[in-house]
Design an enzyme around this catalytic site. Structure first.
Site, mmCIF file in Angstrom:
data_model
loop_
_atom_site.group_PDB
_atom_site.id
_atom_site.type_symbol
_atom_site.label_atom_id
_atom_site.label_comp_id
_atom_site.label_asym_id
_atom_site.label_seq_id
_atom_site.Cartn_x
_atom_site.Cartn_y
_atom_site.Cartn_z
ATOM 1 N N GLY A 160 29.698 49.000 51.892
ATOM 2 C CA GLY A 160 28.748 48.548 52.898
ATOM 3 C C GLY A 160 28.501 47.060 52.921
ATOM 4 O O GLY A 160 27.784 46.569 53.797
ATOM 5 N N TYR A 161 29.053 46.300 51.963
ATOM 6 C CA TYR A 161 28.856 44.856 51.946
ATOM 7 C C TYR A 161 29.809 44.189 52.933
ATOM 8 O O TYR A 161 31.020 44.163 52.718
ATOM 9 C CB TYR A 161 29.084 44.279 50.552
ATOM 10 C CG TYR A 161 28.084 44.725 49.505
ATOM 11 C CD1 TYR A 161 26.877 45.334 49.852
ATOM 12 C CD2 TYR A 161 28.350 44.549 48.152
ATOM 13 C CE1 TYR A 161 25.963 45.738 48.886
ATOM 14 C CE2 TYR A 161 27.444 44.947 47.180
ATOM 15 C CZ TYR A 161 26.260 45.541 47.544
ATOM 16 O OH TYR A 161 25.360 45.942 46.583
ATOM 17 N N GLN A 162 29.213 43.680 54.005
ATOM 18 C CA GLN A 162 29.979 42.985 55.052
ATOM 19 C C GLN A 162 31.173 43.812 55.531
ATOM 20 O O GLN A 162 32.295 43.334 55.633
ATOM 21 C CB GLN A 162 30.429 41.601 54.565
ATOM 22 C CG GLN A 162 29.265 40.691 54.126
ATOM 23 C CD GLN A 162 28.157 40.532 55.157
ATOM 24 O OE1 GLN A 162 27.079 41.127 55.036
ATOM 25 N NE2 GLN A 162 28.413 39.728 56.182
#
Length: 345
Positions: free
Chosen positions: A60-62
């Protein structure tokens, strides 16, 4: 750098875990302040030089670009068996639920995408990013056990949960012969200590590793009052978590400043030295070289009992904030800042 076992696993990890939420394409995802790939690689390489072997990212990070940056850097700068790579998966989407995708299938799909992003055959630690209120716990634990048996993840961890949920999950795993959670990644730092109510006690008793995020409260425990940064200006989610308690937190922050000046070290070193007395390995983000240098130095700083008491004394209980406050059964079907989008399916 100091090293320790990660809970009941055989993973030997550095006492500082490099948090990789600050790496990734700033145009793709929740945060506008993240570093481009060249800058990310420089910090990852420097962390390795300082002895850090534990790296934490998430799909879900970037929109997966953090995983991509981290994977390429580690492949270029480190040997696979000398680093511990952790990543996380998000709850099922409404679309997946409507299409009949089971929890087991969701986990397999998420991990396969993460492995592709990272360019790896397996991860050392696969983390349940937050409680999925719409998926049976059995399906989650079964799905995680399947990927461990398949050799795609060596161990599993959990993040953003209550102590009762962790107990419930590991009890189910023990009953069914599934892999158990060996670590928990919660919100814990000198100005947000709600994990001490139950979670820290559980982890000591069951030898579950604590690898807390927001170890420096989004920079608030590393910067003098009035000092700012691109992240402090642009990280609206961190402001959402900390602004309402800024006045009471400032008392503790000022004590960090005072002790740092007295000891001739940075605020980061004081704040993390305190946290290192409580947990296995804090997850520390870095967007500049000196951030990770100060974090590494914190492992060498020993606070006295009097200094620890002085830092802890002004704390006033806080309401839950962030994921722990927002991720409720009633809000499970809503779109959140952490919701999976098409880029990471």
């Amino acid at each position: 750098m100091q090293y320790t076992r990660l809970g009941n696993s055989d993973l030997l990890v550095s006492r500082i875990c490099m948090g990789c939420m600050g790496f990734g394409d700033a145009k793709k995802g929740q945060h506008s302040w993240t570093l481009d790939e060249e800058s990310s690689r420089e910090i990852i390489q420097h962390g390795l030089e300082l002895g850090i072997n534990f790296f934490d990212t998430a799909i879900g990070y970037q929109n997966g670009t953090s995983e991509q940056y981290v994977g390429r850097a580690l492949r270029d700068f480190a040997k696979r068996d000398q680093v511990v790579v952790a990543t996380k998966f998000l709850p099922r989407t409404q679309e997946e639920i409507e299409n009949g995708i089971s929890g087991q299938q969701h986990i397999e799909r998420m991990l396969n995408t993460s492995l592709k992003n990272l360019g790896l055959d397996y991860v050392d630690l696969y983390i349940y990013h937050m409680w999925d209120h719409q998926t049976p716990l059995y399906d989650i634990m079964d799905g995680l056990n399947r990927i461990v048996k398949a050799g795609k993840a060596r161990y599993i961890g959990i993040s953003n949960c209550f102590a009762y949920q962790l107990v419930k999950a590991n009890a189910l795993a023990e009953r069914e012969g599934f892999a158990k959670f060996v670590s928990v990644q919660g919100h814990y730092n000198l100005i947000f200590r709600e994990e001490e109510r139950e979670m820290t006690k559980l982890c000591v008793e069951d030898n579950i590793a604590m690898t807390p995020y927001s170890a420096l409260a989004g920079g608030r425990l590393s910067k003098h009052p009035g000092e700012t940064s691109k992240r402090l200006k642009e990280d609206s989610y961190a402001r959402f978590k900390y602004d309402s308690t800024a006045q009471q937190d400032s008392i503790i922050i000022n004590r960090v400043v005072e002790l740092a000046e007295k000891r001739g070290v940075t605020m980061t070193e004081i704040s993390l030295a305190w946290l290192l007395t409580k947990v296995t390995a804090p997850v520390v983000g870095a967007t500049k070289r000196h951030h990770i240098e100060d974090a590494a130095k914190a492992t060498e700083l020993v606070l006295t009992a009097e200094e620890i008491k002085y830092l802890e004394e002004p704390y006033i209980p806080h309401n839950l904030v962030g994921v722990m406050a927002q991720n409720t059964p009633a809000a499970a079907k809503q779109t959140h800042v952490w919701s999976t989008d098409a880029a990471v399916r």
